[in-house]
Each structure stands twice: as structure tokens, then as C-alpha cells.
Design a protein around this motif. Structure first.
Motif, mmCIF file in Angstrom:
data_model
loop_
_atom_site.group_PDB
_atom_site.id
_atom_site.type_symbol
_atom_site.label_atom_id
_atom_site.label_comp_id
_atom_site.label_asym_id
_atom_site.label_seq_id
_atom_site.Cartn_x
_atom_site.Cartn_y
_atom_site.Cartn_z
ATOM 1 N N HIS A 183 0.984 -1.319 0.062
ATOM 2 C CA HIS A 183 0.131 0.032 0.085
ATOM 3 C C HIS A 183 0.749 1.248 -0.020
ATOM 4 N N ASN A 184 2.019 1.147 0.794
ATOM 5 C CA ASN A 184 2.755 2.649 0.925
ATOM 6 C C ASN A 184 3.532 2.699 -0.521
ATOM 7 N N THR A 185 4.018 1.913 -1.023
ATOM 8 C CA THR A 185 4.562 1.838 -2.270
ATOM 9 C C THR A 185 3.783 2.294 -3.365
ATOM 10 N N ARG A 186 2.694 1.753 -3.473
ATOM 11 C CA ARG A 186 1.521 2.355 -4.566
ATOM 12 C C ARG A 186 1.341 3.660 -4.260
ATOM 13 N N GLU A 187 1.019 4.010 -2.869
ATOM 14 C CA GLU A 187 0.973 5.491 -2.591
ATOM 15 C C GLU A 187 1.851 6.425 -3.051
ATOM 16 N N ALA A 190 2.263 6.759 -6.965
ATOM 17 C CA ALA A 190 1.006 7.560 -7.357
ATOM 18 C C ALA A 190 1.542 9.040 -6.985
ATOM 19 N N ALA A 191 1.895 9.283 -5.894
ATOM 20 C CA ALA A 191 2.244 10.538 -5.652
ATOM 21 C C ALA A 191 3.222 11.325 -6.348
ATOM 22 N N PHE A 192 4.152 10.368 -7.003
ATOM 23 C CA PHE A 192 5.360 11.055 -7.630
ATOM 24 C C PHE A 192 4.725 11.226 -9.134
ATOM 25 N N ARG A 193 3.802 10.395 -9.709
ATOM 26 C CA ARG A 193 3.268 10.499 -11.030
ATOM 27 C C ARG A 193 2.460 11.677 -10.906
ATOM 28 N N GLU A 194 1.860 12.230 -9.930
ATOM 29 C CA GLU A 194 0.859 13.287 -9.814
ATOM 30 C C GLU A 194 1.689 14.644 -9.488
ATOM 31 N N LEU A 203 14.082 8.208 -10.577
ATOM 32 C CA LEU A 203 14.047 6.699 -10.569
ATOM 33 C C LEU A 203 13.348 6.341 -9.377
ATOM 34 N N LEU A 204 12.264 5.404 -9.153
ATOM 35 C CA LEU A 204 11.750 4.799 -7.845
ATOM 36 C C LEU A 204 12.065 3.555 -7.660
ATOM 37 N N LEU A 219 3.483 -2.211 -9.070
ATOM 38 C CA LEU A 219 3.465 -1.155 -7.955
ATOM 39 C C LEU A 219 3.841 0.197 -8.407
ATOM 40 N N GLY A 220 4.040 0.352 -9.614
ATOM 41 C CA GLY A 220 4.500 1.779 -10.092
ATOM 42 C C GLY A 220 6.006 2.107 -9.938
#
Length: 249
Positions: A183-187, A190-194, A203-204, A219-220
């Protein structure tokens, strides 16, 4: 793959199929609890199953270790893993590539996000002391490292990465209860994409003992590193993705 591809677990003799498993049941320790553990082991396919250890763990919980034989076979030809697809470089080679190709320091920001307070993993990769005699990324002269420590919120991580003009963000996750690491990784992704356009997005990279390295796309993130990862592997990957691969594109 050379040699045999079908194997069985090894316990006392080659190919005897013996395995050892451990688990906890929400029952107080007594003879009934031992029977419950053996029943579970039998349903898991251990035949015969032997209870080799049982210990009460607080009120109403018992920890068990069971030893037994399984009939399952492993087909090595069908095993899927994430192979290292970049050369492993020395610190000197990493520094030389950054200096000659990037012509500035490569900026790395690391943290443990969410409620995770376990910094052993991120410190092993970032701190000069490193791990097992291998120095961390702070040792690399051409890398600028910011270690934010533990329990960093995702918005704070994004802002820190923006302020440091991070080329890469490294996140360590050890706490896995209720899939908190996923959950933390997906959050985070998503935050960096936004927050940042693709061209400016760092690079993540995430790491931890319970991650499945094949889940990076789901996980993005760009890469997942599992247990046993060394600072040299991470540094080599960063140089490969941020310098070598981009130069060849």
C-alpha cells in the motif's frame, strides 16, 4: 539449464522430501494445541508430520515448528526470477561514469515511509558503514545522498526529492502487516506521478525482504530489490538506468 530440472526437498537424505515449517495458532499451549498443529500440517501435505517444537507466545497463542515429508516436486525449468540485467561495477567505476557522463553529482534520496521505523535496510544501502564490509552510497564521491530516516510521510518524501533534485528515490519497507509495504509503495509511486511530469520524475526503487521482485510494474516503481541486496548492486543499477541506458536510447 544444465543438469536435472526436477528436484525434491532434502532433509536427512537426498530426495527424501523432508521440510520444516513454522506457524502460530491462536490457541493456548496444551495437548489439544499440539493436535491442531499436526492436523494443519497434514492438510498442508506433510505426511508423516512430526511436531518438533511448541511454545506459548503470550495469552492464547502458540508457536509451532513441524517437520515432515511432502510429495511435491520442483521444476527448476519453470522457475521465474528477476535476473540482474546490468553490469556490477566497483565504486571507482561508478564514480568515473557519473563524473564523465553526468558531469554533476547524482542525487539520491532515501527513506522508510509510512509508519515503518526499521532503518536497518536503508542505512545498510546509504550509510558509509554499509553492510558486510561493503560501504554504502555515501562513500561514493560522485553521489549526493540524503537519508531522511524513518516514518517519512509520502508528501514529505516528494518534497524532499524535489528540493534535492533527486535522480533516484530509494525506499525501504520492512513492516508488512496487512500488506502495508504494498500500500505504501503504491501511494508513493502515485504521488510522484501526480507531482512531477515523466521527464522530471526520479527513478523509484524500493527494497525489503518481503517484496516480490516481479511486482515492480504492478506497484508503479522502476525496480524492486529483495533481501541480500548490496550497496554496489544499487549503485550499479542507478548508473545503468540513469546514464548508460539513457545514453544508448
Amino acid at each position: 539449464m544444465s543438469g536435472k530440472t526436477i528436484v525434491r526437498p532434502y532433509g536427512d537424505t537426498t530426495g527424501d522430501g523432508m521440510v520444516q515449517v513454522s506457524f502460530t495458532l491462536p490457541v493456548p499451549y496444551d495437548k489439544r494445541a499440539e493436535g491442531a498443529a499436526l492436523q494443519l500440517a497434514a492438510k498442508m501435505g506433510l505426511d508423516p508430520a512430526m511436531l518438533v517444537h511448541a511454545k506459548q507466545m503470550g495469552d492464547g497463542f502458540t508457536f509451532f515448528v513441524v517437520y515432515g515429508r511432502v510429495s511435491h516436486l520442483v521444476d527448476l525449468s519453470r522457475v521465474e526470477v528477476v535476473e540482474r540485467d546490468f553490469p556490477l561495477l566497483s565504486a571507482k567505476e561508478v564514480n568515473a561514469l557519473v563524473r564523465s557522463r553526468l558531469r554533476r553529482k547524482l542525487s539520491v534520496v532515501g527513506a522508510c515511509i509510512g509508519t515503518d521505523a526499521h532503518t536497518v535496510g536503508i542505512d545498510a544501502i546509504l550509510n558509509v558503514k554499509g553492510i558486510a564490509g561493503e560501504k554504502g552510497l555515501e562513500y561514493y564521491r560522485e553521489l549526493s545522498v540524503t537519508n531522511l530516516g524513518a516514518q517519512v510521510s509520502v508528501p514529505d518524501l516528494v518534497e524532499a526529492a524535489r528540493a534535492a533534485r533527486a535522480d533516484a528515490v530509494l525506499v525501504s519497507q520492512v513492516v508488512t502487516q496487512r500488506d502495508a509495504h504494498l500500500h505504501n509503495t503504491r501511494e508513493m509511486s502515485a504521488a510522484f506521478r501526480e507531482a512531477l511530469p515523466a521527464a522530471r520524475r526520479p527513478l523509484l526503487v524500493v527494497g525489503g525482504p518481503r517484496f516480490d521482485e516481479k511486482m515492480a510494474g504492478e506497484l508503479g516503481v522502476d525496480r524492486i530489490f529483495g533481501r541480500g541486496t548490496t550497496p554496489g548492486e544499487v549503485a550499479s543499477y542507478l548508473v545503468h538506468k540513469l546514464i548508460t541506458e539513457r545514453a544508448a536510447a
